[in-house]
Write an enzyme that holds these catalytic residues in place. Sequence first.
Site, PDB file in Angstrom:
ATOM      1  N   LYS A  53       0.816  -1.225   0.000  1.00 13.74           N
ATOM      2  CA  LYS A  53       0.000   0.000   0.000  1.00 13.74           C
ATOM      3  C   LYS A  53       0.847   1.272   0.000  1.00 13.74           C
ATOM      4  O   LYS A  53       0.440   2.287  -0.556  1.00 13.74           O
ATOM      5  CB  LYS A  53      -0.971  -0.013   1.187  1.00 13.74           C
ATOM      6  CG  LYS A  53      -2.079  -1.049   1.011  1.00 13.74           C
ATOM      7  CD  LYS A  53      -3.087  -1.004   2.149  1.00 13.74           C
ATOM      8  CE  LYS A  53      -4.106  -2.130   1.990  1.00 13.74           C
ATOM      9  NZ  LYS A  53      -5.101  -2.137   3.066  1.00 13.74           N
ATOM     10  N   ASP A  55     -10.009   2.336   2.554  1.00 13.75           N
ATOM     11  CA  ASP A  55     -10.143   1.499   3.761  1.00 13.75           C
ATOM     12  C   ASP A  55     -10.917   2.220   4.871  1.00 13.75           C
ATOM     13  O   ASP A  55     -11.788   1.630   5.524  1.00 13.75           O
ATOM     14  CB  ASP A  55      -8.757   1.102   4.297  1.00 13.75           C
ATOM     15  CG  ASP A  55      -8.137  -0.041   3.508  1.00 13.75           C
ATOM     16  OD1 ASP A  55      -8.882  -0.815   2.877  1.00 13.75           O
ATOM     17  OD2 ASP A  55      -6.895  -0.161   3.522  1.00 13.75           O
ATOM     18  N   GLY A  99      -3.064  -0.580  17.196  1.00 13.91           N
ATOM     19  CA  GLY A  99      -2.312  -0.717  15.953  1.00 13.91           C
ATOM     20  C   GLY A  99      -1.989   0.635  15.354  1.00 13.91           C
ATOM     21  O   GLY A  99      -2.762   1.594  15.508  1.00 13.91           O
ATOM     22  N   ARG A 124       1.830  -1.642  20.045  1.00 16.19           N
ATOM     23  CA  ARG A 124       2.929  -2.393  20.679  1.00 16.19           C
ATOM     24  C   ARG A 124       4.197  -1.561  20.701  1.00 16.19           C
ATOM     25  O   ARG A 124       4.882  -1.478  21.717  1.00 16.19           O
ATOM     26  CB  ARG A 124       3.137  -3.695  19.899  1.00 16.19           C
ATOM     27  CG  ARG A 124       4.252  -4.567  20.384  1.00 16.19           C
ATOM     28  CD  ARG A 124       4.333  -5.830  19.581  1.00 16.19           C
ATOM     29  NE  ARG A 124       4.647  -5.584  18.170  1.00 16.19           N
ATOM     30  CZ  ARG A 124       4.796  -6.535  17.255  1.00 16.19           C
ATOM     31  NH1 ARG A 124       4.625  -7.800  17.596  1.00 16.19           N
ATOM     32  NH2 ARG A 124       5.090  -6.237  16.008  1.00 16.19           N
ATOM     33  N   MET A 132     -10.555  -5.544  12.481  1.00 14.21           N
ATOM     34  CA  MET A 132     -10.441  -5.399  11.022  1.00 14.21           C
ATOM     35  C   MET A 132     -10.172  -6.749  10.347  1.00 14.21           C
ATOM     36  O   MET A 132     -10.458  -6.933   9.174  1.00 14.21           O
ATOM     37  CB  MET A 132      -9.327  -4.416  10.670  1.00 14.21           C
ATOM     38  CG  MET A 132      -9.657  -2.972  10.979  1.00 14.21           C
ATOM     39  SD  MET A 132      -8.423  -1.904  10.240  1.00 14.21           S
ATOM     40  CE  MET A 132      -8.926  -0.325  10.888  1.00 14.21           C
ATOM     41  N   TYR A 149     -10.856 -10.683   9.549  1.00 15.51           N
ATOM     42  CA  TYR A 149     -12.119 -11.393   9.407  1.00 15.51           C
ATOM     43  C   TYR A 149     -11.833 -12.882   9.256  1.00 15.51           C
ATOM     44  O   TYR A 149     -10.679 -13.294   9.150  1.00 15.51           O
ATOM     45  CB  TYR A 149     -12.925 -10.867   8.212  1.00 15.51           C
ATOM     46  CG  TYR A 149     -12.121 -10.772   6.951  1.00 15.51           C
ATOM     47  CD1 TYR A 149     -11.482  -9.590   6.621  1.00 15.51           C
ATOM     48  CD2 TYR A 149     -11.957 -11.866   6.112  1.00 15.51           C
ATOM     49  CE1 TYR A 149     -10.708  -9.486   5.483  1.00 15.51           C
ATOM     50  CE2 TYR A 149     -11.194 -11.781   4.971  1.00 15.51           C
ATOM     51  CZ  TYR A 149     -10.569 -10.587   4.660  1.00 15.51           C
ATOM     52  OH  TYR A 149      -9.789 -10.499   3.542  1.00 15.51           O
ATOM     53  N   GLY A 202     -14.101  -7.878  10.475  1.00 13.85           N
ATOM     54  CA  GLY A 202     -13.903  -6.862   9.443  1.00 13.85           C
ATOM     55  C   GLY A 202     -14.398  -7.239   8.053  1.00 13.85           C
ATOM     56  O   GLY A 202     -14.020  -6.577   7.084  1.00 13.85           O
TER      57      GLY A 202
END
Length: 282
Positions: free
Chosen positions: A65, A102, A127, A152, A213, A215, A237
């Site tokens: 992306k 998105d 995230g 994290r 998000m 699935y 998601g």
Amino acid sequence: MDRYAVVGHPVAHSLSPRIHAAFAQATGERMRYEAVEAPLDGFVATVDGLIAAGLRGLNVTVPFKGEACAYAARIDPLAARAGAANTLRVEEDGSVAAFNTDGAGLVRDLEANLGIPLAGARVVMLGAGGAAAGAVEALLRAGVGELIVGNRSPERAEALALRFAALGPVRAERMESLEAADLLVNATAASLGGRQPSLAAGLVRPHTRVYDMMYGSAARPFLERCARLGAASVHDGLGMLVEQAAEAFALWRGRRPGTAGVLAALRADTASETPSPDRETP
Ligand code: NDP
């Protein structure tokens, strides 16, 4: 017949060809959509080849992306701010424009499909990778009361929040300090590796609605855990996937397809695999 594709690595698992085939059939648009795996070091060459072969647009998925943004001659401001594009469109003059659908897909699934109100909501997002970056602006534009990002690696959450701070109430918090959310969004890739992000005590409360998000079966352990912690409802998601695809379809074909039919069909297919997502918890 106009051709489109999703480019990723890996991409064989992608549901996008099925989703776009359903959209094309429902709208009567004459188009073909395929999945193309690019080598990890071969995104540009692969996209060059597809465009030379006459493709009119591409979806781009993990891990390309960021490269998709760099590839395009024109980047939609939302994609530029996210630093990630999931949709490329070949314009009439042959140049390539990049978009990120998105965030719009996420908001549409939350509000229109699931009836989760965002205006004024306290949203905690776990995230700070590409998916999270794509979601921040859409959530802020939906009028959330507060968006708190935990990650994290905390410095990435801080950098992400800083990048969007001018657009609305977004800030970073350390994972262990995250407090009660109206909506908890898991935008980590932890479950891809069979892991889960840590959850601060008190983050999931009886009024908290939880959205992953991810699935399919991979989303199940996190959602089950949140259900056990007493979340008001848990959702995977899949709807985001379908809604972001509908946004891309609209960018390419100039009309937005209905999503309820394909979402119901995909949900039925994965129902035996994932009994838990998308449900009110007792
Ligand atoms: P990235 O690789 O860009 O980011 C990964 C994020 O997950 C980082 O914040 C990373 O933290 C965190 N993470 C990874 N492993 C762990 C772990 N074990 N514990 C805690 N945090 C972890 O991935 P994306 O942002 O592109 O994708 C994230 C998820 O969103 C994926 O599951 C993807 O499938 C899903 N997605 C779903 C879409 C849909 O339409 N439904 C659309 C786009 C994405 P750190 O910074 O510390 O490494």
